[in-house]
Design an enzyme around this catalytic site. Structure first.
Site, short mmCIF file in Angstrom:
data_model
loop_
_atom_site.label_atom_id
_atom_site.label_comp_id
_atom_site.label_asym_id
_atom_site.label_seq_id
_atom_site.Cartn_x
_atom_site.Cartn_y
_atom_site.Cartn_z
N ARG A 1 40.83 49.89 64.01
CA ARG A 1 39.48 49.43 63.64
C ARG A 1 38.83 50.37 62.61
O ARG A 1 38.05 49.93 61.76
CB ARG A 1 38.61 49.31 64.89
N HIS B 1 36.98 48.93 59.32
CA HIS B 1 35.57 49.20 59.05
C HIS B 1 35.39 50.11 57.83
O HIS B 1 34.34 50.08 57.19
CB HIS B 1 34.92 49.84 60.28
N ASN C 1 29.19 50.46 64.08
CA ASN C 1 30.30 51.42 64.11
C ASN C 1 30.26 52.37 65.30
O ASN C 1 31.13 53.23 65.42
CB ASN C 1 30.29 52.25 62.82
N HIS D 1 42.41 42.03 66.97
CA HIS D 1 41.72 42.04 68.26
C HIS D 1 42.69 41.85 69.42
O HIS D 1 42.26 41.77 70.57
CB HIS D 1 40.64 40.96 68.30
#
Length: 317
Positions: free
Chosen positions: A59, A63, A91, A188
């Site tokens: 992740r 991000h 975040n 995910h």
């Protein structure tokens, strides 16, 4: 004749200079040949101790790339006069910063001032996917670290409440089509979501429905019980939270996607056939994911003087 020769020579020199700065698979072959091995060993050791870090490390890469490009801006700490990306509500659940720090320190000990934090983040994500049972893919290196990290830039991150139309638009702005959106959403398959991210689906959903009608009724009751413990309660995206597999897509087929932005992929004719295809064919998902994540790793990369090689990943030089 001489003038033409000078022009050609100038163009060749310019090409060589730009080529030296361009991303390549063997960017560190001469300057830091053990970079990949150091990152891989650091990641593997961290994941052996805490497998749940797999989702966090992957992740981090997402991000990072979706805000100002893949430039490690997500790693920068806030200061008295600047609130950085990592302190954005979007975040706060990110993890794995200490793994990047450890890899960076080990690399600096061998190759000081050579390897960027942005490249470490990208390679760590790659090694995380493989460690968790996903595909191995080669990535180009040579990204430079950005000097900007501001909380307001995180508005570009896709919200967990977006529907498929909004997601297709957001990902399209980064050059991804609907199929690539679904492939990247497959990340995910690792990790968890906090109840705060999906509690809107469990009650007072809209004027016609108390509970999101796309949510399996039995699953919604299970979620309601779990989330009674508070907004920070964590629920896995699928039944194999630490394995990179097709469990996420199988969950969507059963109406058991956690986030609105997950389940919406199985309600739109532009995306549900892709979900079904991946659920039935892991090899297809793996191939599409590795192609999409390689493409993502090239988003708005900074090269040459556009960035720097940070000595410490949490602050600019």
């Amino acid at each position: 004749m001489v003038a033409s020769y000078v022009v050609v020579l100038f163009l060749l020199i310019e090409l060589l200079i730009s080529g030296a700065e361009a991303l390549s698979m063997d960017y560190y072959m001469m300057s830091c040949p053990f970079m990949d091995q150091i990152v891989r060993n650091t990641v593997n050791q961290a994941l052996r101790q805490d497998p749940t870090l797999a989702a966090g490390l992957l992740r981090l890469h997402f991000h990072d790339c979706f805000v100002q490009g893949c430039d490690a801006s997500v790693l920068i700490d806030s200061t008295e006069d600047n609130t950085a990306e990592k302190d954005s509500p979007a975040n706060l659940s990110l993890r794995g910063y200490e793994v990047i720090d450890t890899a960076k320190k080990s690399i600096e000990d061998q190759c000081p001032g050579v390897v960027s934090c942005a490249d470490i983040v990208a390679v760590a994500a790659r090694d995380t996917v493989f460690w968790a049972g996903g595909p191995f893919y080669e990535i180009s290196k040579g990204r430079k670290d950005g000097r900007r990290s501001k909380i307001e830039d995180t508005v570009n991150l896709p919200a967990p409440t977006l529907n498929s139309t909004a997601l297709i638009k957001v990902f399209g702005q980064h050059g991804f089509d609907a199929r690539e959106l679904v492939a990247l959403s497959g990340a995910h398959t690792l990790g968890v979501a906090r109840c705060a991210s999906f509690k809107n689906r469990l009650s007072n959903f809209d004027s016609a429905n108390d509970v999101d009608p796309t949510l399996d009724s039995s699953f919604s009751r299970t979620l309601s019980r779990a989330c009674s413990a508070g907004d920070d309660t964590q629920v896995p995206f699928d039944r194999t939270r630490n394995s990179f597999d097709t469990g996420y897509f199988n969950a969507l087929q059963r109406g058991m996607g956690l986030l609105s932005s997950d389940q919406t992929l199985f309600t739109d004719p532009r995306t549900w056939p892709v979900v079904s295809g991946y659920a039935a064919n892991e090899a297809m998902f793996f191939l599409d994911f590795q192609q999409a994540v390689i493409k993502m790793g090239l988003l708005d990369v900074k090269e040459g003087s556009q960035g720097e090689v940070r000595l410490h990943c949490r602050r600019v030089n």
